[in-house]
Design a protein around this motif. Structure first.
Motif, mmCIF file in Angstrom:
data_model
loop_
_atom_site.group_PDB
_atom_site.id
_atom_site.type_symbol
_atom_site.label_atom_id
_atom_site.label_comp_id
_atom_site.label_asym_id
_atom_site.label_seq_id
_atom_site.Cartn_x
_atom_site.Cartn_y
_atom_site.Cartn_z
ATOM 1 N N SER A 175 -2.228 -1.496 -8.945
ATOM 2 C CA SER A 175 -1.995 -2.191 -10.209
ATOM 3 C C SER A 175 -2.456 -3.636 -10.046
ATOM 4 C CB SER A 175 -0.506 -2.160 -10.557
ATOM 5 O OG SER A 175 0.205 -3.006 -9.660
ATOM 6 N N TRP B 88 0.818 -1.212 0.000
ATOM 7 C CA TRP B 88 0.000 0.000 0.000
ATOM 8 C C TRP B 88 0.852 1.262 0.000
ATOM 9 C CZ3 TRP B 88 -4.947 0.197 -1.249
ATOM 10 C CH2 TRP B 88 -5.671 -1.001 -1.207
ATOM 11 N N LYS C 101 -1.436 5.184 2.373
ATOM 12 C CA LYS C 101 -0.036 5.624 2.253
ATOM 13 C C LYS C 101 0.352 6.493 3.451
ATOM 14 C CE LYS C 101 1.815 6.922 -1.668
ATOM 15 N NZ LYS C 101 2.143 7.198 -3.091
ATOM 16 N N SER D 262 1.209 2.198 -3.397
ATOM 17 C CA SER D 262 -0.038 2.333 -4.155
ATOM 18 C C SER D 262 -0.378 3.804 -4.380
ATOM 19 C CB SER D 262 -1.178 1.656 -3.388
ATOM 20 O OG SER D 262 -1.575 2.494 -2.309
ATOM 21 N N GLU D 263 -1.565 4.024 -4.977
ATOM 22 C CA GLU D 263 -2.034 5.397 -5.227
ATOM 23 C C GLU D 263 -3.051 5.832 -4.176
ATOM 24 O OE1 GLU D 263 -0.684 7.206 -7.654
ATOM 25 O OE2 GLU D 263 0.574 5.433 -7.989
ATOM 26 N N PHE D 264 -3.242 5.022 -3.131
ATOM 27 C CA PHE D 264 -4.299 5.320 -2.152
ATOM 28 C C PHE D 264 -3.725 6.139 -0.998
ATOM 29 C CE2 PHE D 264 -7.430 3.662 1.175
ATOM 30 C CZ PHE D 264 -8.397 4.583 0.812
ATOM 31 N N GLY D 265 -4.050 7.429 -1.015
ATOM 32 C CA GLY D 265 -3.451 8.367 -0.078
ATOM 33 C C GLY D 265 -3.686 8.039 1.380
ATOM 34 N N GLN E 165 -0.016 -5.634 -8.102
ATOM 35 C CA GLN E 165 -0.080 -5.430 -6.653
ATOM 36 C C GLN E 165 -1.217 -6.249 -6.039
ATOM 37 O OE1 GLN E 165 -0.287 -1.128 -6.886
ATOM 38 N NE2 GLN E 165 1.678 -0.921 -5.825
ATOM 39 N N LYS F 79 -9.168 0.306 -7.582
ATOM 40 C CA LYS F 79 -8.699 1.287 -8.556
ATOM 41 C C LYS F 79 -7.391 1.969 -8.153
ATOM 42 C CE LYS F 79 -11.656 5.036 -6.767
ATOM 43 N NZ LYS F 79 -12.892 4.530 -6.147
ATOM 44 N N PHE F 80 -7.000 1.827 -6.874
ATOM 45 C CA PHE F 80 -5.765 2.473 -6.431
ATOM 46 C C PHE F 80 -4.531 1.593 -6.628
ATOM 47 C CE2 PHE F 80 -9.174 4.247 -3.716
ATOM 48 C CZ PHE F 80 -9.074 5.569 -4.112
#
Length: 598
Positions: free
Chosen positions: A386, A316, A325, A319-322, A389, A383-384
């Motif tokens: 790949s 995570w 993160k 990842s793109e999930f703020g 992942q 959606k956050f």
RNA sequence: GGAGGCGUAGCUCAGUUGGUUAGAGUAUCGCCUUGUCACGGCGAGGGUCGUGGGUUCGAGUCCCAUCGCUUCCGCCA
């Protein structure tokens, strides 16, 4: 003579005999002429018949007006009931006693509630506990407790242990739970304390050369109650051994407790154990404390649930999930529970899990999840990430298509309170948890010290008398929070059954351990003066453990209420509603004790 | 100490949107009933709706406070 036979023992083979029975009027069926009474004693129930032609109309009138639960003595002939009149639901249903004479031994007023009524308020039941005890399932559960204690004593003696009593009035000690105090009449201003456990006495018995001690020991702690915890006093199988290491204690506990569970696994006195249960074979699995916290988020994991918790913070973080993160970069973690076959669950199930986690467990948000169904990954978090992942996490969980992975993110130890119940609930809802088995594990290598979240102060995390692993040297050289104690728990189906340790018998190490926890040497020497002196006059290495008796009986009785396994339980606020304890006392008594109320 | 649930006849419960005399089962008492087994039938007594306050023409019902029981958190070396 009150009786020459027990009600529940009568069978067709006794027909033709004359018997005298004594017992309680359980039920009455009045037909104007003939009157049937179900007479109950400790052995069971038998039907006795009052016939006008046998006893006359006056007796019929009298027995009709003798209240339920009155105690009577009856004498008469035992007969076969005959064709079509037997009751196949009763062990004694083939026979009945035709009464020739009867005596009322103890008349009963109208009862506050019917014995058969199970949904009576707890406080009313506790006020009349003697009535509750008459119920078959309650009596059998108390019998179970008695039988378990007898079995434990037998097994301990067979292993060369002897039972020794220790004082009930002792000294208050600075650590642990709140003490019950008893004022001293002879020593104004001084108090005894009731022992929270016979810890120091059993260690002093070892110093005294008694190699193998045990006791069914009463323990007193002035703490708030829980469903599985008495608010005032409870009993432990307390044991201690000299010249032993951890494995020696485990071997005794596995033999004794394993034997007790095997002996009573088919007990069904309250009808909750129709199918019987299996017992995990010893030796029982050992799980280090740190591993238990990672895999189960709990130091008393219910191993009937096969699911494990897995850390995926690194995934995570990339990842793109703020939200996740930020939690990871702020020192938190993302933990995952993978559940095979859960993708087939309806949407409403996922919603109910989320609602439950927030409302019951206090989760800040509904647990995120990713489901793998019909070749595609679904769920709000997908959606956050790949695809690589997502596949990486499913691979780590060991869960394939058709499964779901759930996420909880935050700081430890806060997330443990969510992860642990969530793990068990997910397993239960998806039919993965075992039923009908006692699963045991030892939790070993507990930390010696922990930091108090609120004050920042370092304190003992469990028993201050445990030997730190590495002894005095580790106390002097290591970060206290990294030191492990020779301290262990036995867990069964999510209940802590045993806690114990190999003791710290080295005075220097004892002083150092207490110093780290903030107790100066004078306090140790004063508050534990017996042990302190004793440890300077020839102390054998020793260790032991204590098993919570009520919890053992609760597990065997399939009960989740400790009151069910205690003959005379307190209510939640530590009151005995039957005896009226605690009570106010007379001024004269206070004066004798040099006490002034404020 | 904090949060949730519950509180109506001795006991278990129902009670509609706030509406006239608060119901049922069980227990108790009375009468009937000679083969039931949770026996059955008829009838009677039994209520400050936890307590206090408020809103309202009117409160079991809505609001506030409080008490009791209970479950959980804190606590339980």
């Amino acid at each position: 003579m009150y009786r020459d036979m027990l009600c529940g023992d009568l069978r067709a083979g006794h027909v033709g005999g004359n018997f005298t029975l004594s017992g309680w009027i359980f039920r009455r069926r009045d037909h104007g002429g003939v009157v049937f009474i179900d007479l109950r004693d400790t052995s069971g129930i038998v039907q006795v018949v009052f016939k006008p032609e046998e006893v006359g109309p006056e007796v019929i009138e009298a027995i009709t007006h003798t209240g339920l639960e009155s105690v009577i003595k009856v004498s008469g002939a035992l007969i076969l009931r005959g064709e079509g009149l037997t009751n196949p639901h009763m062990p004694t249903g083939e026979v009945e006693l035709v009464v020739k004479s009867h005596v009322v031994l103890g008349r009963a007023d109208p009862l506050p509630y019917a014995l058969s009524d199970e949904s009576v308020p707890e406080d009313l039941k506790l006020q009349h506990r003697f009535l509750d005890l008459r119920r078959e399932d309650v009596m059998k559960t108390i019998h179970l407790r008695s039988d378990v204690i007898a079995s434990i004593r037998q097994r301990m003696w067979a292993k060369g242990f002897r039972e020794y009593q220790t004082p009930i009035l002792t000294a208050s000690s600075p650590e642990g739970a709140r003490d019950f105090l008893v004022p001293s009449r002879l020593h104004p201003g001084k108090f005894y304390a009731l022992p929270q456990a016979p810890q120091q006495f059993k260690q002093l018995l070892m110093v005294g050369g008694f190699d193998r001690y045990f006791q069914i020991a009463p323990c007193f702690r002035d703490e708030d109650a829980r469903a599985d915890r008495c608010p005032t006093d409870f009993y432990q199988l307390d044991l201690e051994m000299s010249f032993v290491q951890q494995d020696d204690v485990f071997a005794v506990a596995e033999d004794v407790l394993g034997g007790v569970f095997a002996e009573f696994k088919d007990w069904n006195g309250n009808g909750r154990n129709e199918k019987g249960r299996a017992v995990d074979a010893a030796p029982w699995v050992r799980i280090p404390y740190d591993t238990a916290m990672l895999d189960y988020a709990c130091d008393k994991p219910d191993l009937r649930c096969p699911l494990k918790i897995i850390d995926v913070s690194d995934v995570w973080a990339a990842s793109e999930f703020g939200v996740f993160k930020n939690i990871v970069s702020g020192g938190g973690h993302v933990r995952m529970i993978g559940v095979p076959k859960a993708a087939a669950q309806p949407r409403s199930w996922f919603d109910s899990i989320g609602k439950w986690a927030q409302e019951e467990l206090g989760a800040p948000a509904a647990p995120g999840y990713i489901s793998w169904k019909e070749g595609a990954f679904g769920g709000p978090l997908t959606k956050f990430l790949s695809e690589a992942q997502v596949r990486e996490m499913f691979a780590r969980a060991g869960v394939g298509e058709g499964g779901v992975i759930f996420f909880i993110a935050g700081k430890t130890p806060a997330i443990y309170k969510i992860l642990n119940p969530l793990r068990v609930r997910l397993g239960k809802d998806c039919g993965l948890n075992e039923v009908g088995i006692f699963r045991f594990c030892w939790i070993v290598d507990f930390p010696m010290f922990e930091r108090d979240e609120a004050t920042g102060k370092i304190d003992f995390s469990h028993n201050p008398f445990s030997m730190p692993q590495g002894g005095l040297e580790s106390l002097e050289s290591q970060d206290p929070l990294s030191i492990k104690a020779t301290q262990y728990d036995l867990v069964c189906n999510g209940y802590e059954l045993i806690s114990g340790g190999i003791r710290n018998h080295l005075p220097a190490a004892m002083l150092k351990a207490f110093a780290i926890a903030g107790y100066p040497p004078e306090v140790v020497k004063d508050k534990f003066r017996g042990m302190w002196k004793a440890f300077h006059m020839g102390v054998p290495p020793h260790g032991g453990c204590a098993a919570g008796l009520e919890r053992v009986v609760m597990l065997l009785a399939e009960s989740n209420m400790v009151r069910e396994v205690v003959a005379f339980p307190m209510n939640q606020r530590g009151e005995d509603l039957m005896m009226g304890a605690p009570t106010v006392v007379e001024e004269r008594q206070l004066k004798e004790l040099h006490i002034k109320l404020r």
